[in-house]
Design a protein around this motif. Sequence first.
Motif, PDB file in Angstrom:
ATOM      1  N   SER A 395      -0.725  -6.972  18.300  1.00  0.00           N
ATOM      2  CA  SER A 395      -0.700  -8.211  17.528  1.00  0.00           C
ATOM      3  C   SER A 395      -0.024  -8.018  16.186  1.00  0.00           C
ATOM      4  O   SER A 395       0.654  -8.905  15.681  1.00  0.00           O
ATOM      5  CB  SER A 395      -2.116  -8.730  17.345  1.00  0.00           C
ATOM      6  OG  SER A 395      -2.797  -7.905  16.437  1.00  0.00           O
ATOM      7  N   HIS A 396      -0.165  -6.830  15.626  1.00  0.00           N
ATOM      8  CA  HIS A 396       0.491  -6.585  14.338  1.00  0.00           C
ATOM      9  C   HIS A 396       1.912  -6.115  14.502  1.00  0.00           C
ATOM     10  O   HIS A 396       2.832  -6.668  13.935  1.00  0.00           O
ATOM     11  CB  HIS A 396      -0.294  -5.546  13.540  1.00  0.00           C
ATOM     12  CG  HIS A 396      -1.531  -6.115  12.944  1.00  0.00           C
ATOM     13  ND1 HIS A 396      -2.719  -6.145  13.612  1.00  0.00           N
ATOM     14  CD2 HIS A 396      -1.762  -6.697  11.733  1.00  0.00           C
ATOM     15  CE1 HIS A 396      -3.634  -6.705  12.862  1.00  0.00           C
ATOM     16  NE2 HIS A 396      -3.087  -7.060  11.712  1.00  0.00           N
ATOM     17  N   ARG A 399       4.494  -8.434  16.349  1.00  0.00           N
ATOM     18  CA  ARG A 399       4.831  -9.649  15.611  1.00  0.00           C
ATOM     19  C   ARG A 399       5.759  -9.385  14.438  1.00  0.00           C
ATOM     20  O   ARG A 399       6.612 -10.208  14.113  1.00  0.00           O
ATOM     21  CB  ARG A 399       3.560 -10.339  15.133  1.00  0.00           C
ATOM     22  CG  ARG A 399       2.868 -11.136  16.231  1.00  0.00           C
ATOM     23  CD  ARG A 399       1.475 -11.504  15.827  1.00  0.00           C
ATOM     24  NE  ARG A 399       1.477 -12.327  14.650  1.00  0.00           N
ATOM     25  CZ  ARG A 399       1.396 -13.654  14.678  1.00  0.00           C
ATOM     26  NH1 ARG A 399       1.271 -14.278  15.817  1.00  0.00           N
ATOM     27  NH2 ARG A 399       1.422 -14.354  13.565  1.00  0.00           N
ATOM     28  N   ARG A 403       9.030 -11.393  13.658  1.00  0.00           N
ATOM     29  CA  ARG A 403       9.144 -12.180  12.433  1.00  0.00           C
ATOM     30  C   ARG A 403      10.500 -11.895  11.759  1.00  0.00           C
ATOM     31  O   ARG A 403      11.186 -12.795  11.304  1.00  0.00           O
ATOM     32  CB  ARG A 403       7.993 -11.809  11.498  1.00  0.00           C
ATOM     33  CG  ARG A 403       7.577 -12.941  10.615  1.00  0.00           C
ATOM     34  CD  ARG A 403       6.174 -12.739  10.062  1.00  0.00           C
ATOM     35  NE  ARG A 403       5.895 -11.399   9.659  1.00  0.00           N
ATOM     36  CZ  ARG A 403       4.892 -10.671  10.157  1.00  0.00           C
ATOM     37  NH1 ARG A 403       4.088 -11.181  11.072  1.00  0.00           N
ATOM     38  NH2 ARG A 403       4.710  -9.439   9.746  1.00  0.00           N
ATOM     39  N   SER A 404      10.841 -10.615  11.788  1.00  0.00           N
ATOM     40  CA  SER A 404      12.118 -10.243  11.179  1.00  0.00           C
ATOM     41  C   SER A 404      13.274 -10.845  11.944  1.00  0.00           C
ATOM     42  O   SER A 404      14.200 -11.432  11.365  1.00  0.00           O
ATOM     43  CB  SER A 404      12.267  -8.720  11.167  1.00  0.00           C
ATOM     44  OG  SER A 404      11.247  -8.170  10.387  1.00  0.00           O
ATOM     45  N   PHE A 408      15.408 -13.424  10.034  1.00  0.00           N
ATOM     46  CA  PHE A 408      16.777 -13.136   9.592  1.00  0.00           C
ATOM     47  C   PHE A 408      17.805 -13.956  10.338  1.00  0.00           C
ATOM     48  O   PHE A 408      18.854 -14.264   9.824  1.00  0.00           O
ATOM     49  CB  PHE A 408      17.049 -11.631   9.676  1.00  0.00           C
ATOM     50  CG  PHE A 408      16.327 -10.883   8.584  1.00  0.00           C
ATOM     51  CD1 PHE A 408      16.725 -11.047   7.253  1.00  0.00           C
ATOM     52  CD2 PHE A 408      15.214 -10.087   8.858  1.00  0.00           C
ATOM     53  CE1 PHE A 408      16.043 -10.389   6.245  1.00  0.00           C
ATOM     54  CE2 PHE A 408      14.550  -9.435   7.848  1.00  0.00           C
ATOM     55  CZ  PHE A 408      14.955  -9.590   6.523  1.00  0.00           C
TER      56      PHE A 408
ATOM     57  N   ASN B  14       6.213  -3.405   5.258  1.00  0.00           N
ATOM     58  CA  ASN B  14       7.370  -3.759   6.086  1.00  0.00           C
ATOM     59  C   ASN B  14       8.466  -4.364   5.187  1.00  0.00           C
ATOM     60  O   ASN B  14       8.303  -5.448   4.649  1.00  0.00           O
ATOM     61  CB  ASN B  14       6.913  -4.775   7.138  1.00  0.00           C
ATOM     62  CG  ASN B  14       8.036  -5.100   8.131  1.00  0.00           C
ATOM     63  OD1 ASN B  14       9.220  -5.154   7.749  1.00  0.00           O
ATOM     64  ND2 ASN B  14       7.662  -5.325   9.380  1.00  0.00           N
ATOM     65  N   HIS B  16      11.254  -5.705   5.825  1.00  0.00           N
ATOM     66  CA  HIS B  16      11.813  -6.999   6.233  1.00  0.00           C
ATOM     67  C   HIS B  16      10.906  -8.130   5.840  1.00  0.00           C
ATOM     68  O   HIS B  16      11.329  -9.184   5.404  1.00  0.00           O
ATOM     69  CB  HIS B  16      12.061  -7.007   7.746  1.00  0.00           C
ATOM     70  CG  HIS B  16      13.041  -5.952   8.163  1.00  0.00           C
ATOM     71  ND1 HIS B  16      12.879  -5.154   9.286  1.00  0.00           N
ATOM     72  CD2 HIS B  16      14.194  -5.530   7.595  1.00  0.00           C
ATOM     73  CE1 HIS B  16      13.866  -4.295   9.376  1.00  0.00           C
ATOM     74  NE2 HIS B  16      14.692  -4.514   8.357  1.00  0.00           N
ATOM     75  N   ASP B  17       9.601  -7.897   6.015  1.00  0.00           N
ATOM     76  CA  ASP B  17       8.648  -8.906   5.572  1.00  0.00           C
ATOM     77  C   ASP B  17       8.759  -9.111   4.063  1.00  0.00           C
ATOM     78  O   ASP B  17       8.675 -10.237   3.566  1.00  0.00           O
ATOM     79  CB  ASP B  17       7.214  -8.479   5.928  1.00  0.00           C
ATOM     80  CG  ASP B  17       6.867  -8.850   7.362  1.00  0.00           C
ATOM     81  OD1 ASP B  17       7.727  -9.480   8.038  1.00  0.00           O
ATOM     82  OD2 ASP B  17       5.745  -8.518   7.820  1.00  0.00           O
ATOM     83  N   GLU B  19      11.339  -8.680   2.271  1.00  0.00           N
ATOM     84  CA  GLU B  19      12.555  -9.422   1.966  1.00  0.00           C
ATOM     85  C   GLU B  19      12.396 -10.911   2.242  1.00  0.00           C
ATOM     86  O   GLU B  19      12.755 -11.762   1.439  1.00  0.00           O
ATOM     87  CB  GLU B  19      13.728  -8.863   2.794  1.00  0.00           C
ATOM     88  CG  GLU B  19      15.070  -9.322   2.260  1.00  0.00           C
ATOM     89  CD  GLU B  19      16.235  -8.681   3.025  1.00  0.00           C
ATOM     90  OE1 GLU B  19      16.004  -7.617   3.649  1.00  0.00           O
ATOM     91  OE2 GLU B  19      17.311  -9.256   2.992  1.00  0.00           O
ATOM     92  N   LEU B  20      11.805 -11.193   3.428  1.00  0.00           N
ATOM     93  CA  LEU B  20      11.612 -12.593   3.797  1.00  0.00           C
ATOM     94  C   LEU B  20      10.651 -13.278   2.832  1.00  0.00           C
ATOM     95  O   LEU B  20      10.857 -14.433   2.431  1.00  0.00           O
ATOM     96  CB  LEU B  20      11.079 -12.699   5.227  1.00  0.00           C
ATOM     97  CG  LEU B  20      12.101 -12.348   6.332  1.00  0.00           C
ATOM     98  CD1 LEU B  20      11.403 -12.288   7.700  1.00  0.00           C
ATOM     99  CD2 LEU B  20      13.228 -13.373   6.363  1.00  0.00           C
ATOM    100  N   LYS B  69      -2.577  -4.254   6.922  1.00  0.00           N
ATOM    101  CA  LYS B  69      -2.186  -3.047   7.641  1.00  0.00           C
ATOM    102  C   LYS B  69      -1.183  -2.270   6.780  1.00  0.00           C
ATOM    103  O   LYS B  69      -0.017  -2.603   6.699  1.00  0.00           O
ATOM    104  CB  LYS B  69      -1.524  -3.437   8.976  1.00  0.00           C
ATOM    105  CG  LYS B  69      -1.616  -2.361  10.009  1.00  0.00           C
ATOM    106  CD  LYS B  69      -1.516  -2.945  11.415  1.00  0.00           C
ATOM    107  CE  LYS B  69      -1.522  -1.843  12.458  1.00  0.00           C
ATOM    108  NZ  LYS B  69      -0.310  -1.012  12.442  1.00  0.00           N
ATOM    109  N   THR B  97      -1.984 -11.108   7.113  1.00  0.00           N
ATOM    110  CA  THR B  97      -2.039 -10.272   8.318  1.00  0.00           C
ATOM    111  C   THR B  97      -1.183 -10.894   9.393  1.00  0.00           C
ATOM    112  O   THR B  97      -0.885 -12.084   9.373  1.00  0.00           O
ATOM    113  CB  THR B  97      -3.489 -10.114   8.800  1.00  0.00           C
ATOM    114  OG1 THR B  97      -3.483  -9.396  10.014  1.00  0.00           O
ATOM    115  CG2 THR B  97      -4.151 -11.453   9.035  1.00  0.00           C
ATOM    116  N   SER B  98      -0.772 -10.049  10.300  1.00  0.00           N
ATOM    117  CA  SER B  98       0.079 -10.537  11.386  1.00  0.00           C
ATOM    118  C   SER B  98      -0.720 -11.300  12.418  1.00  0.00           C
ATOM    119  O   SER B  98      -0.202 -12.167  13.110  1.00  0.00           O
ATOM    120  CB  SER B  98       0.766  -9.355  12.072  1.00  0.00           C
ATOM    121  OG  SER B  98       1.676  -8.773  11.191  1.00  0.00           O
ATOM    122  N   LYS B 119       0.341 -14.338   8.910  1.00  0.00           N
ATOM    123  CA  LYS B 119       1.781 -14.445   8.706  1.00  0.00           C
ATOM    124  C   LYS B 119       2.417 -15.051   9.935  1.00  0.00           C
ATOM    125  O   LYS B 119       2.406 -14.450  11.000  1.00  0.00           O
ATOM    126  CB  LYS B 119       2.398 -13.048   8.459  1.00  0.00           C
ATOM    127  CG  LYS B 119       2.078 -12.474   7.105  1.00  0.00           C
ATOM    128  CD  LYS B 119       2.826 -11.185   6.879  1.00  0.00           C
ATOM    129  CE  LYS B 119       2.048  -9.996   7.388  1.00  0.00           C
ATOM    130  NZ  LYS B 119       2.681  -8.709   7.073  1.00  0.00           N
TER     131      LYS B 119
END
Lengths: 609, 144
Positions: A395-396, A399, A403-404, A408, B14, B16-17, B19-20, B69, B97-98, B119
Amino acid sequence: MLRVSFASLRSRAILLVLMAILPLLALTLYSYFDGRARAVREVQRDELVAARNLATIQETLIRTTRELLMGLARLPQVQRRDRAACEALFAKVLEQCPYYAALAGADPEGQVFASAPAVSGPVEVTDRLWFQKAIKFRDFVVGEPVLGRISKKYSINLAYPILDEAGRLQGVLTASLDLQWLGSLLAKSDFPLDSAMGLTDSTGKVLFRYPDPLKYVGKMLPDVLIQAMTAGDEGVAAGMGLPGDARLFAFARLSPPWQDMYVAIGLSMAWAVDKVDRDLWRNLIWLGLVAILALAAAWFGADLFIIRPVRILRGVTERLAAGNLTVRSGPDYPVGELGLLAQSFDQMADSLQGREAELKRVVAELQQRVGELRERTAQLEAANRELEAFTYTVSHDLRAPLRSMGGFARVLLEDCADNLDADGQRYLNIIHQEARKMGQLIDDLLALTRLGRKEMNLVLIDMADLVQVVFAELKTSYMERKLQIDIQPLPAALADRVMMRQVLANLLQNAIKFTKGREPALIEVSGRSEELENVYCVKDNGVGFDMKYVHKLFEIFQRLHPEGEYGGTGVGLAIVKRVIDRHGGRVWAESKVGEGATFCFSLPSADVT
Amino acid sequence: MVYEDVEILLVEDNPHDVELTLRALKKHHLANKVHVVKDGEEALNFIFASGPFAGESLNSLKVILLDLKLPKVSGLEVLQKIKEDQKTRAIPVVCLTSSSEEQDVEACYKLGANSFVVKPVEFDAFAKTVADLGFYWLLVNKPV
């Protein structure tokens, strides 16, 4: 307990013996009474014969005496009343005829002129009945039994008149029949010593009795005998005799002209039935002996043949009951049914032992299985924990890249749209959408796995209210659609509120999805209470499905429609099924292509659970 | 770098996270006062002005966006430390959290988190969430 049952068995054996002896006793008594009656009849018959004989003898004597007296009366010495010659003649007759007590002649005045036995002094007979009657009737007469004045014996005087040729009365001749002699005939018979003979007149008055005439003469016979005498010329009777004991009687009447005289015989009942009585006592003693022997045999036989084997069997049974399955009553079995019982018992014990061994084996096997099962459960639990950890990780970690990717792609579209042609922009859109879909898929999968391990918190839920709330939430995501919902009265459910919410959301969402293009989309939620469960149904007027595929409906990732048309990940109904399964209910669906679908689920009634 | 103006602390490993998230904040003009740390240890150092951040004054910190995490020290531990300390417990913490795993949600609230946000994968939703969070905690929700 033990003693009572033994006593019972023994007493039953004894009872049986007694029951067998009882008919014998009855038979003995019956034959006794029968024999007694027969003995009485026989004795009475003998008595009657004797009485008849005596009566005949008496008659014959009387008749003979008449001939004798008639002959004597014609003799000249008698006519002459020659004392010496007459006495010599009389003595001679007396000598030859023992049944005469005396012979005598009397002159018309009643003075005895000659007699045998001889008498020294003068003897007067005018008062005697026979003398008076002979003079009066001038014919043969029979007097009363009296104690003779000459003979000093009880006798009956028979008299005949002495008539001369002109018919004038010259005197009376008399012969005394010795009644003692007649009675002594009885003594010579087979009758017992205490038997008695009597002469009576027709009224039953005793004229003479042998023996003991003095004691009984003048008395009346017993009433039973008198009654019998009035009924016939001869007969028998039984009753209390004059000596005061029970007696059997017989009587016979003399023939005319002496019918006024009866001969009666009596003898003691005790003698008559003596043999029968002795037989009875003998039989009773034998029977008693047999009974004692049989009872003893029953007593000891029951012990030997029944009680002892039973006790042994019982001991064995008790040891068996106490858990000793190796115990047996054999190999030496008593004969008969008890032996069969003991053998059956041993067979039972064998089978019991076999079964116990089997049982032990099965239990051991079971325990081993349980052990294996525990191990397996532990493994499964470990696997489950791993799976949870895995799910969490998925799940983490799944995802985040999604998400990336999605993010992006979006950034690219926003920031670098000018450098991309139409195809490039479309590709980026596809990447973005697919990433979003995969995120949704992961979310659904997580929800599904969460359902398996989440603890259920059962509460009473107002289902109609919950449907209302859930539908209101869903509606906001479909603002462009024209949706109509009809919520009918629904039975309350005992369920986990969060899970039930999910179920309703999935079903309603399905209904909304598959009514796309219907104007308006009609959704009907109905419910009913059945005996053991409550049923809830969500019906729509959407595209429906082919019942051919109904079995695939609730399986994960199964879709009956192309993905592009209606969306969804194929997990929603699987979640519904899992939730309802965990609640102990059922799910099912009905539909026809193009005519809408009905999805139903049931939950155990609140009062059942 | 000067940290005294930092109003938003983003704890996220993360990149990328990060950055977003920053892009979303920037779109709403909230990005200039954001500081990003990559793990729990660094987050704690920053918040408690220890290690590399010793001597820094961080009075301006308005909200902490905390990913659960994290490498080294987990987000939950960081949250616990923040809420245990008298000086820092007043700083609002938003857990990110994801997944919406329930034990995380429950643990966060138990430890005193002020909000909990899943998220979203979808970029638009993610950006909107981040922006909403920024607005909410910086502008609407006055720290006690």
